[in-house]
Design a protein around this motif. Sequence first.
Motif, PDB file in Angstrom:
ATOM      1  N   PRO A  40       0.710  -1.180  -0.005  1.00 17.27           N
ATOM      2  CA  PRO A  40      -0.101   0.066  -0.025  1.00 17.27           C
ATOM      3  C   PRO A  40       0.922   1.231  -0.059  1.00 17.27           C
ATOM      4  O   PRO A  40       1.895   1.199   0.698  1.00 17.27           O
ATOM      5  N   PRO A  41       0.538   2.315  -0.950  1.00 17.53           N
ATOM      6  CA  PRO A  41       1.145   3.505  -0.913  1.00 17.53           C
ATOM      7  C   PRO A  41       1.844   3.931   0.439  1.00 17.53           C
ATOM      8  O   PRO A  41       1.021   4.245   1.461  1.00 17.53           O
ATOM      9  N   GLY A  42       3.228   4.153   0.412  1.00 13.07           N
ATOM     10  CA  GLY A  42       3.984   4.744   1.709  1.00 13.07           C
ATOM     11  C   GLY A  42       4.320   3.743   2.798  1.00 13.07           C
ATOM     12  O   GLY A  42       5.130   3.904   3.389  1.00 13.07           O
ATOM     13  N   GLU A 101       5.412 -13.436   9.700  1.00 13.81           N
ATOM     14  CA  GLU A 101       6.615 -12.828   8.782  1.00 13.81           C
ATOM     15  C   GLU A 101       6.245 -11.405   7.999  1.00 13.81           C
ATOM     16  O   GLU A 101       5.024 -11.152   8.173  1.00 13.81           O
ATOM     17  N   VAL A 102       7.236 -10.708   7.404  1.00 17.03           N
ATOM     18  CA  VAL A 102       6.899  -9.804   6.736  1.00 17.03           C
ATOM     19  C   VAL A 102       6.717  -9.934   5.299  1.00 17.03           C
ATOM     20  O   VAL A 102       7.325 -10.992   4.952  1.00 17.03           O
ATOM     21  N   TRP A 103       6.318  -9.261   4.181  1.00 15.09           N
ATOM     22  CA  TRP A 103       6.224  -9.342   3.031  1.00 15.09           C
ATOM     23  C   TRP A 103       6.639  -8.139   2.124  1.00 15.09           C
ATOM     24  O   TRP A 103       6.276  -7.074   2.663  1.00 15.09           O
ATOM     25  N   PHE A 104       7.197  -8.235   0.991  1.00 16.74           N
ATOM     26  CA  PHE A 104       7.474  -7.156   0.083  1.00 16.74           C
ATOM     27  C   PHE A 104       6.767  -7.459  -1.335  1.00 16.74           C
ATOM     28  O   PHE A 104       6.144  -8.397  -1.431  1.00 16.74           O
ATOM     29  N   PRO A 105       6.909  -6.547  -2.084  1.00 19.58           N
ATOM     30  CA  PRO A 105       6.507  -6.560  -3.389  1.00 19.58           C
ATOM     31  C   PRO A 105       6.704  -8.031  -4.184  1.00 19.58           C
ATOM     32  O   PRO A 105       8.138  -8.163  -4.225  1.00 19.58           O
ATOM     33  N   HIS A 106       6.102  -8.810  -4.451  1.00 22.19           N
ATOM     34  CA  HIS A 106       6.264 -10.181  -5.323  1.00 22.19           C
ATOM     35  C   HIS A 106       6.775 -11.092  -4.350  1.00 22.19           C
ATOM     36  O   HIS A 106       7.048 -12.117  -4.747  1.00 22.19           O
ATOM     37  N   SER A 315      -5.125  -5.723   1.331  1.00 24.33           N
ATOM     38  CA  SER A 315      -3.757  -5.612   1.232  1.00 24.33           C
ATOM     39  C   SER A 315      -3.262  -5.790  -0.387  1.00 24.33           C
ATOM     40  O   SER A 315      -2.070  -5.768  -0.732  1.00 24.33           O
ATOM     41  N   GLY A 316      -4.226  -5.838  -1.124  1.00 24.52           N
ATOM     42  CA  GLY A 316      -3.698  -5.857  -2.524  1.00 24.52           C
ATOM     43  C   GLY A 316      -3.145  -7.012  -2.990  1.00 24.52           C
ATOM     44  O   GLY A 316      -2.468  -7.151  -4.308  1.00 24.52           O
ATOM     45  N   LEU A 317      -3.449  -8.219  -2.268  1.00 26.01           N
ATOM     46  CA  LEU A 317      -2.870  -9.680  -2.742  1.00 26.01           C
ATOM     47  C   LEU A 317      -3.589 -10.115  -3.832  1.00 26.01           C
ATOM     48  O   LEU A 317      -5.006  -9.899  -3.636  1.00 26.01           O
ATOM     49  N   MET A 415       7.433   6.354  10.774  1.00 23.01           N
ATOM     50  CA  MET A 415       6.129   6.484  10.741  1.00 23.01           C
ATOM     51  C   MET A 415       5.786   7.350   9.274  1.00 23.01           C
ATOM     52  O   MET A 415       4.715   7.250   8.867  1.00 23.01           O
ATOM     53  N   SER A 416       7.053   8.200   8.721  1.00 21.13           N
ATOM     54  CA  SER A 416       6.707   8.798   7.533  1.00 21.13           C
ATOM     55  C   SER A 416       6.466   7.766   6.447  1.00 21.13           C
ATOM     56  O   SER A 416       6.926   6.542   6.324  1.00 21.13           O
ATOM     57  N   ARG A 417       5.875   8.255   5.179  1.00 20.94           N
ATOM     58  CA  ARG A 417       5.612   7.596   4.185  1.00 20.94           C
ATOM     59  C   ARG A 417       6.898   7.056   3.563  1.00 20.94           C
ATOM     60  O   ARG A 417       7.935   8.133   3.562  1.00 20.94           O
ATOM     61  N   GLY A 418       7.084   6.044   2.804  1.00 17.69           N
ATOM     62  CA  GLY A 418       8.450   5.813   2.105  1.00 17.69           C
ATOM     63  C   GLY A 418       8.328   4.324   1.210  1.00 17.69           C
ATOM     64  O   GLY A 418       7.048   4.082   1.272  1.00 17.69           O
TER      65      GLY A 418
END
Lengths: 427, 427
Positions: A40-42, A101-106, A315-317, A415-418
């Motif tokens: 998600p953006p940010g 766990e954490v996830w990232f694009p793809h 989540s856009g999955l 906390m900032s978008r990134g």
Amino acid sequence: MTDSTALLTDQYELTMVQGALRSGTAGRRAVFEMFGRRLPPGRRYGVVAGTGRLLEALARFRFDDAALASLREHTALDDDTLAWLADYRFTGDVWGYPEGEVWFPHSPLLVVEGTFAEAVVLETLALSVYNHDSAVAAAASRMVGAARGRPCIEMGSRRTHEESAVAAARAAYVAGFATTSNLAAGQRWGIPTAGTSAHSFTLLHDSEEAAFRAQVDALGPGTTLLVDTYDVHAAVRTAVEVAGPGLGAVRLDSGDLGVLAQEVRAQLDELGATGTRIVVTSDLDEHAIASLAAAPVDAYGVGTQLVTGSGHPTSGLVYKLVAREGADGELVAVAKRSPGKDSHGGRKWAARRVEDGRATAEVVGTGERPDDPSLRDLLVPLVRAGEVVGAEDLDRARERHAAVRAELPAAATRMSRGEAVLPTVDA
Amino acid sequence: MTDSTALLTDQYELTMVQGALRSGTAGRRAVFEMFGRRLPPGRRYGVVAGTGRLLEALARFRFDDAALASLREHTALDDDTLAWLADYRFTGDVWGYPEGEVWFPHSPLLVVEGTFAEAVVLETLALSVYNHDSAVAAAASRMVGAARGRPCIEMGSRRTHEESAVAAARAAYVAGFATTSNLAAGQRWGIPTAGTSAHSFTLLHDSEEAAFRAQVDALGPGTTLLVDTYDVHAAVRTAVEVAGPGLGAVRLDSGDLGVLAQEVRAQLDELGATGTRIVVTSDLDEHAIASLAAAPVDAYGVGTQLVTGSGHPTSGLVYKLVAREGADGELVAVAKRSPGKDSHGGRKWAARRVEDGRATAEVVGTGERPDDPSLRDLLVPLVRAGEVVGAEDLDRARERHAAVRAELPAAATRMSRGEAVLPTVDA
């Protein structure tokens, strides 16, 4: 009501089965992959949640008589398809990122292998569970980070669908929340529950003092008294009079929480209630929590923003076919070419590169996994030949999330978008 | 799994019961009111949805053995309270806006009267149902307005919790959606279901032509073929070759939908498929739908933005004590004084002022309702002495919404952000 989860499904999954039965392709081996094209953006990382819930739901994914009767009445599915559904049992294999766990694009969060027909019908249920639970867990993880060790209390049940509420309590717990207001979450998974009173309890009584006395009589002086129904400072005075200096906590639910917490802390200390904690609630999100870091707050109660994913309620999955058997019996990588909706064909392996205890990359490949000690494998077996093998205690997922998050670069907790805090790279 | 809905509840509802039992106030008559202090920012009206679902859930609101055992294990509720819960049956009265109605700030959507204890424990469930369902219905109503008579298809199940998905399909139907992809919504409420195939079906086959042939064999030429897996124009040609000019529809799920629809319409017409419809999907919201008004689109499939309330996933409804019996046995109006969280004490009546067929005001009062023929009463009995009397067919709610919306000022259907389209006034 029925225990079957089979109709929590989009109709097109079953019409595709009918088409594939007709063309003789239903039994082709297939590999589906669940992934997100982007965060998600940010957001800097995603959180895997829902794994345990999907495994529970999978065991109840059966087209029972009521389901079949409904399909016969409401859809144009033919007898062959209905017969196939009646016999349905998932007999394939599922691998996935372990919960927490954490996830990232793809990142391939879930890999489902079976015949096309048996694997495609799980799409809707799997995405529903993960898209919701991961959205809540991702928001929760940021809130827990912003709270810097102070406990967070999940109390969003009233703001979301009654069953989402239970799942949200679970996802928040995985991400590090301490307790939930939701009683069903206690019943189903043993998540610690909390909660004492609302404004209506004060308004019910002839005076605030009478209400406080009733609550302390019923729940003991260790309870949390809600002190903002009328005048906060008068209420704090009454609270300590009624409960004594051993009063457990006071809750502030309105106004400028930072200023109020300072004043109330000073007042409590003056009254000798130095051990009485201050719980704040009232539309908190991760930013509001972070802004209270310097205030004498002991716990945060979070509702709306938690259960709605703090701006990102899903989540856009997606769940995509990445490989299937060809006419020659070999698996072929496949991918659509729709603009803006890229996916990468082929069955993947996935690992996190961790160097000196610090995660540096999400490594996803389709070929041979390199023999590299800095890579930690991310896919674990969840279902083998139709049998669930990946069920685990919820506390295990919670511990995993804490450990995995601690490994991420420091920017993860900003906390900032990134951008995503780890790059997803090809092996 | 259990049919009981009783633990879909925040713990504080039950600790308040314990406190009220202790102070002897549990049996005081009480009136709770559900309302929103404001509409979500920019929205011009709210939509009442969830009424029928709450009435179904209320009938199953019983603390069964499993629930009581869980409370005994996980909470500090005492034996008196548990015994009271074991006997729990709601014996009071509920009035509410009928489902499909619209609401404005401070509209009393639901009025619950009973003893304090029997009414307070319904807070969480009632808010969960209404906050979710009304959020989806409000978004759906805007989308239906933007679609100007073209059918909208609900297909958001994969983007939200699996049970929210079923409720979302129902709420969208109330607000005017034509069909849903969700099979459980068909099973539970007879909502018409739709859906044919995803990209995976095309990718499963050795060629797009083979996939289209399989689908047409299985579902007939009236089916909807998905034409954007590889090249749209090649796919449209193939689709008409395979299905003939009687092809039901093609679906576009990516790219610039306005431009593509123009091109595909011209191509279909040229191929003689003048009756073939064009269905568009792909992250549509009400604004995207409105922007396609001039494009030759025949139906809109909406997913994510529908089930997440198009930016407002919850409705901001609260459930507040507005009156309770005093020590003298008379009902007293009550309201808290927390800053920024105003509520108005006293039991309300509510009516819509309608003049020459046009709604002009939401009239809410605590005193005598004026005898004024321009006022249409909005509260109807839903539960009388514990018995559900307000159940109705879902199509009735859908028709009501269409009629009520048509009565609103023209500004109601503007897509731009604005204020509530009716003022809420005191009688």
